[in-house]
Design a protein around this motif. Structure first.
Motif, mmCIF file in Angstrom:
data_model
loop_
_atom_site.group_PDB
_atom_site.id
_atom_site.type_symbol
_atom_site.label_atom_id
_atom_site.label_comp_id
_atom_site.label_asym_id
_atom_site.label_seq_id
_atom_site.Cartn_x
_atom_site.Cartn_y
_atom_site.Cartn_z
ATOM 1 N N THR A 57 0.840 -1.195 0.000
ATOM 2 C CA THR A 57 0.000 0.000 0.000
ATOM 3 C C THR A 57 0.872 1.241 0.000
ATOM 4 N N ASN A 58 0.363 2.287 -0.614
ATOM 5 C CA ASN A 58 1.081 3.552 -0.680
ATOM 6 C C ASN A 58 0.083 4.712 -0.563
ATOM 7 N N PRO A 59 0.047 5.397 0.578
ATOM 8 C CA PRO A 59 0.942 5.252 1.736
ATOM 9 C C PRO A 59 0.729 3.925 2.466
ATOM 10 N N SER A 60 1.785 3.474 3.128
ATOM 11 C CA SER A 60 1.767 2.182 3.798
ATOM 12 C C SER A 60 0.758 2.165 4.946
ATOM 13 N N VAL A 61 -0.063 1.109 4.983
ATOM 14 C CA VAL A 61 -1.096 0.964 6.018
ATOM 15 C C VAL A 61 -0.667 -0.132 6.999
ATOM 16 N N GLU A 62 -0.624 0.227 8.282
ATOM 17 C CA GLU A 62 -0.312 -0.749 9.324
ATOM 18 C C GLU A 62 -1.547 -0.996 10.186
ATOM 19 N N ILE A 63 -1.942 -2.265 10.273
ATOM 20 C CA ILE A 63 -3.056 -2.653 11.145
ATOM 21 C C ILE A 63 -2.538 -3.704 12.125
ATOM 22 N N ALA A 64 -2.842 -3.508 13.398
ATOM 23 C CA ALA A 64 -2.420 -4.444 14.433
ATOM 24 C C ALA A 64 -3.632 -5.052 15.116
ATOM 25 N N VAL A 65 -3.400 -6.198 15.753
ATOM 26 C CA VAL A 65 -4.438 -6.876 16.533
ATOM 27 C C VAL A 65 -3.884 -7.133 17.930
ATOM 28 N N ALA A 66 -4.667 -6.814 18.957
ATOM 29 C CA ALA A 66 -4.283 -7.108 20.336
ATOM 30 C C ALA A 66 -5.477 -7.727 21.048
ATOM 31 N N VAL A 67 -5.244 -8.864 21.713
ATOM 32 C CA VAL A 67 -6.305 -9.559 22.448
ATOM 33 C C VAL A 67 -5.830 -9.751 23.888
ATOM 34 N N VAL A 68 -6.630 -9.298 24.844
ATOM 35 C CA VAL A 68 -6.315 -9.465 26.260
ATOM 36 C C VAL A 68 -7.499 -10.137 26.945
ATOM 37 N N ASP A 95 1.754 11.207 6.325
ATOM 38 C CA ASP A 95 0.567 10.409 5.986
ATOM 39 C C ASP A 95 0.811 8.986 6.501
ATOM 40 N N ASN A 96 0.225 8.645 7.647
ATOM 41 C CA ASN A 96 0.530 7.353 8.281
ATOM 42 C C ASN A 96 -0.744 6.633 8.703
ATOM 43 N N PRO A 97 -1.502 6.122 7.740
ATOM 44 C CA PRO A 97 -2.748 5.398 8.058
ATOM 45 C C PRO A 97 -2.479 4.133 8.859
ATOM 46 N N SER A 98 -3.260 3.926 9.917
ATOM 47 C CA SER A 98 -3.053 2.759 10.773
ATOM 48 C C SER A 98 -4.295 2.495 11.610
ATOM 49 N N ALA A 99 -4.354 1.288 12.197
ATOM 50 C CA ALA A 99 -5.510 0.923 13.028
ATOM 51 C C ALA A 99 -5.111 -0.186 13.993
ATOM 52 N N LEU A 100 -5.881 -0.315 15.065
ATOM 53 C CA LEU A 100 -5.686 -1.375 16.047
ATOM 54 C C LEU A 100 -7.032 -2.002 16.371
ATOM 55 N N LEU A 101 -7.154 -3.301 16.084
ATOM 56 C CA LEU A 101 -8.334 -4.068 16.487
ATOM 57 C C LEU A 101 -8.035 -4.655 17.861
ATOM 58 N N PHE A 102 -8.766 -4.191 18.873
ATOM 59 C CA PHE A 102 -8.497 -4.557 20.252
ATOM 60 C C PHE A 102 -9.687 -5.312 20.834
ATOM 61 N N VAL A 103 -9.405 -6.433 21.526
ATOM 62 C CA VAL A 103 -10.459 -7.279 22.077
ATOM 63 C C VAL A 103 -10.124 -7.638 23.521
ATOM 64 N N ALA A 104 -11.129 -7.528 24.417
ATOM 65 C CA ALA A 104 -10.999 -7.969 25.814
ATOM 66 C C ALA A 104 -11.979 -9.121 26.018
ATOM 67 N N ILE A 105 -11.457 -10.347 26.072
ATOM 68 C CA ILE A 105 -12.288 -11.548 26.058
ATOM 69 C C ILE A 105 -13.211 -11.642 27.273
#
Length: 285
Positions: A57-68, A95-105
């Motif tokens: 992707t341009n600009p580079s897209v960073e997506i992270a996942v965190a589960v606690v 230009d730094n598109p990014s996201a975090l999918l966060f879940v608390a079980i």
């Protein structure tokens, strides 16, 4: 006294808390499962998708996942925002598109933090709708890995459809084919061929001259036990060993070249962004 100590403990916890510092350990990849609910196969597949998204992707897209398991007394919005900023998800570019999918079980809550530069592609309403469509139904069945994978797929598709289409990856440098014969091995074979010719001529010359009685006595009457064929047998064994060594040396050097360039993890951390202003959506199941 007990009341005062409790109040002091709460104040000390608040003093340690920062919305810009992650309460979680450093990430080890795009997918970080601190609750142990994502199977290895699904985790690897999602990792590969997010890595490819970043690279194409341009600009580079960073997506992270965190589960606690839980965020404790902290609201999931604050907790996930601190993780997104503290991990510095996104690049250092303007230009730094990014996201975090966060879940608390254990809390049965989720939230996706979206950076300012990705809000055009993933507005709050779209994020909330995709989570309710793909994440919630699977989570209610206990299929946490599938719910996360399907939601990430939906995010990637939405980003692509909004114009951030794939760009070509750099062409990898061609590498030698394993098992080929090196230049050193060919030189060894050439030397062996020369030795065969020289030794062969020597054997023919000795046969013409014959052996004397002193020769028979010197070797105990029987030489190596093979009469006239003994010399040729020894010569064949020596030459075979030399050729085998040359060939194995060539192939082992080729395989060592592959081994030295492979192995190890290519995870280098997130890009150093963290430009999150509170965009995104969440809910429970």
């Amino acid at each position: 006294m007990v009341v005062l100590l409790s109040a002091f403990h709460i104040l000390s916890q608040d003093a340690e808390w920062s919305i810009n510092r992650s309460p979680l350990p450093e990430p080890t990849g795009f997918v970080n499962d601190f609750a142990g609910v994502i199977d290895a196969g699904t985790k690897a597949a999602v990792e590969a998708k997010l890595k490819e998204l970043k690279e194409t992707t341009n600009p580079s897209v960073e997506i992270a996942v965190a589960v606690v398991k839980t965020t404790g007394d902290r609201p999931i919005f604050d907790y996930s925002l601190a993780v997104a900023r503290g991990w510095k998800i996104g690049s250092k570019e303007d230009d730094n598109p990014s996201a975090l999918l966060f879940v608390a079980i254990d809390d049965r809550k989720y939230f996706t933090q979206v950076s300012k530069d990705l809000e055009d592609e993933l507005p709050d309403g779209t994020v909330g709708g995709l989570q309710r469509q793909y994440l919630v139904p699977e989570f209610r069945k206990g299929n946490y890995g599938k719910g996360i994978s399907d939601t990430i797929d939906a995010y990637i598709t939405t980003i692509r459809n909004k114009g951030n289409a794939p760009v070509a990856k750099p062409t990898p440098t061609p590498r030698p084919v394993s098992g080929g014969i090196s230049t050193g091995a060919l030189f060894g074979i050439f030397c062996c061929a020369m030795i065969i010719i020289i030794v062969g001529l020597a054997i023919l010359s000795s046969r013409k001259g014959g052996r004397s009685a002193s020769d028979r006595d010197r070797w105990g009457g029987g030489g190596f036990g093979g009469g006239g064929d003994a010399g040729s047998n020894i010569t064949s064994a020596v030459i075979g060993g030399i050729i085998g060594s040359a060939l194995s040396g060539g192939s082992s050097s080729s395989s060592s070249d592959w081994g030295s360039s492979s192995g190890g993890s290519d995870w280098g951390g997130f890009g150093g962004g963290g430009d999150f202003g509170g965009g995104g959506a969440g809910g429970d199941w």
